[in-house]
Design a protein around this motif. Structure first.
Motif, PDB file in Angstrom:
ATOM      1  N   ARG A  12     -57.454 -31.560 -16.956  1.00  8.43           N
ATOM      2  CA  ARG A  12     -56.789 -30.778 -17.998  1.00  8.43           C
ATOM      3  C   ARG A  12     -57.765 -29.718 -18.482  1.00  8.43           C
ATOM      4  O   ARG A  12     -58.901 -30.024 -18.824  1.00  8.43           O
TER       5      ARG A  12
ATOM      6  N   GLU B  58     -58.170 -25.736 -20.750  1.00  5.47           N
ATOM      7  CA  GLU B  58     -57.561 -24.882 -21.766  1.00  5.47           C
ATOM      8  C   GLU B  58     -56.392 -24.126 -21.156  1.00  5.47           C
ATOM      9  O   GLU B  58     -56.429 -23.740 -19.989  1.00  5.47           O
ATOM     10  N   LYS B  59     -55.323 -23.915 -21.945  1.00  2.00           N
ATOM     11  CA  LYS B  59     -54.082 -23.351 -21.419  1.00  2.00           C
ATOM     12  C   LYS B  59     -54.316 -22.079 -20.620  1.00  2.00           C
ATOM     13  O   LYS B  59     -55.024 -21.175 -21.050  1.00  2.00           O
TER      14      LYS B  59
ATOM     15  N   GLN C 149     -47.633 -27.568 -17.967  1.00  2.00           N
ATOM     16  CA  GLN C 149     -48.216 -27.140 -19.240  1.00  2.00           C
ATOM     17  C   GLN C 149     -47.990 -28.279 -20.228  1.00  2.00           C
ATOM     18  O   GLN C 149     -46.844 -28.692 -20.453  1.00  2.00           O
TER      19      GLN C 149
ATOM     20  N   LYS D 203     -49.604 -30.791 -23.843  1.00  2.00           N
ATOM     21  CA  LYS D 203     -50.337 -30.785 -25.109  1.00  2.00           C
ATOM     22  C   LYS D 203     -51.255 -31.999 -25.154  1.00  2.00           C
ATOM     23  O   LYS D 203     -50.922 -33.070 -24.641  1.00  2.00           O
TER      24      LYS D 203
ATOM     25  N   GLN E 159     -53.715 -29.590 -29.109  1.00  2.00           N
ATOM     26  CA  GLN E 159     -54.200 -28.484 -28.293  1.00  2.00           C
ATOM     27  C   GLN E 159     -53.303 -28.267 -27.075  1.00  2.00           C
ATOM     28  O   GLN E 159     -52.890 -29.212 -26.408  1.00  2.00           O
ATOM     29  N   LYS E 160     -52.960 -26.997 -26.798  1.00  2.00           N
ATOM     30  CA  LYS E 160     -52.180 -26.672 -25.606  1.00  2.00           C
ATOM     31  C   LYS E 160     -53.102 -26.664 -24.385  1.00  2.00           C
ATOM     32  O   LYS E 160     -54.148 -26.014 -24.394  1.00  2.00           O
ATOM     33  N   LEU E 161     -52.702 -27.397 -23.331  1.00  2.00           N
ATOM     34  CA  LEU E 161     -53.526 -27.553 -22.141  1.00  2.00           C
ATOM     35  C   LEU E 161     -52.701 -27.279 -20.885  1.00  2.00           C
ATOM     36  O   LEU E 161     -51.471 -27.254 -20.927  1.00  2.00           O
ATOM     37  N   THR E 162     -53.402 -27.086 -19.773  1.00  2.00           N
ATOM     38  CA  THR E 162     -52.753 -26.933 -18.470  1.00  2.00           C
ATOM     39  C   THR E 162     -53.293 -28.015 -17.543  1.00  2.00           C
ATOM     40  O   THR E 162     -54.506 -28.188 -17.415  1.00  2.00           O
TER      41      THR E 162
ATOM     42  N   ALA F 142     -54.510 -18.263 -21.359  1.00  2.00           N
ATOM     43  CA  ALA F 142     -53.329 -17.674 -21.998  1.00  2.00           C
ATOM     44  C   ALA F 142     -53.699 -16.917 -23.253  1.00  2.00           C
ATOM     45  O   ALA F 142     -53.045 -15.952 -23.626  1.00  2.00           O
TER      46      ALA F 142
END
Length: 214
Positions: free
Chosen positions: A21, A23-24, A65, A67, A91-94, A117
């Motif tokens: 995982r 950061e987005k 995508q 969280k 936190q938004k993650l990828t 992003a």
């Protein structure tokens, strides 16, 4: 073979098949992306970047995508009547799966670069957006053309292009017409031109008589 790459301000040690995982990223599920900030390559031969390894890259497939876990941020202020505040954050993650590590030639693969992003600049967005068609220029309104044989009315004292245009629109095109004005004509044109008394003050009739002669 493994690589140490950087994305989202963090460093990750990865090898083919790893799922992690980060950061987005500005990418959709199913897309193949490439991380180009490679700090080190390891395996039979270790290569350390200065600061990056030129031509190296890590390719990955975007799985989803997501969280992260909910984090509680609690603040309590002493001597402020027990003031406290609780906030939650996810936190938004990828989620990505590492598919291949390239020791060289990554700059020629043509695979979409992994971009955070939150770091996509306004310039990049503008470049990606379809160009807007320029609005057609408005054509200037045609000027009132003086008819053939008309005199240059701007020779009269105080008459400029705008006032001459109003006179032409009112049917006055020659000095002879002005020279023949009666008191009623003067009063009527005072109203039309919104300059009451100006015709007499400037002496248009006398000027027109002289100009008509010659």
């Amino acid at each position: 073979m493994f690589a140490v790459m950087k994305t989202g301000g963090k460093q990750y040690k990865v090898q083919a098949g790893d799922t992690l995982r980060v950061e987005k990223l500005a990418a959709d599920a199913g897309e193949t992306i490439q991380f180009n900030d490679i700090l080190m390559l390891g395996g039979e031969t270790t290569v350390v970047g200065a600061p990056m390894v030129a031509g190296a890259g890590v390719q990955a497939e975007v799985i989803d995508q997501i969280k992260g876990e909910k984090l509680i941020h609690f603040v309590r202020r002493r001597r402020k009547h027990s003031s406290k505040r609780t906030k939650g954050h996810r936190q938004k993650l990828t989620l990505v799966k590492i598919t291949e590590i390239l020791a060289s030639g990554a700059d020629k693969t043509g695979v979409k670069a992994a971009i955070g992003a939150g770091s996509v600049s306004a310039t990049a967005v503008a470049a990606a957006a379809p160009a807007k068609k320029a609005a057609p220029k408005k054509e200037a309104a045609p000027k009132a053309a003086a008819p053939a044989g008309a005199d240059d009315l701007t020779k009269l004292s105080g008459v400029g292009p705008a006032l001459a245009k109003k006179l032409i629109e009112g049917g006055v095109t020659t000095f002879a017409q002005i020279a023949a004005w009666s008191e009623e004509d003067v009063a009527a044109f005072d109203e039309k031109l919104s300059f009451k008394g100006r015709i007499e003050r400037e002496g248009w009739i006398e000027q027109a008589k002289e100009l008509a002669k010659g």
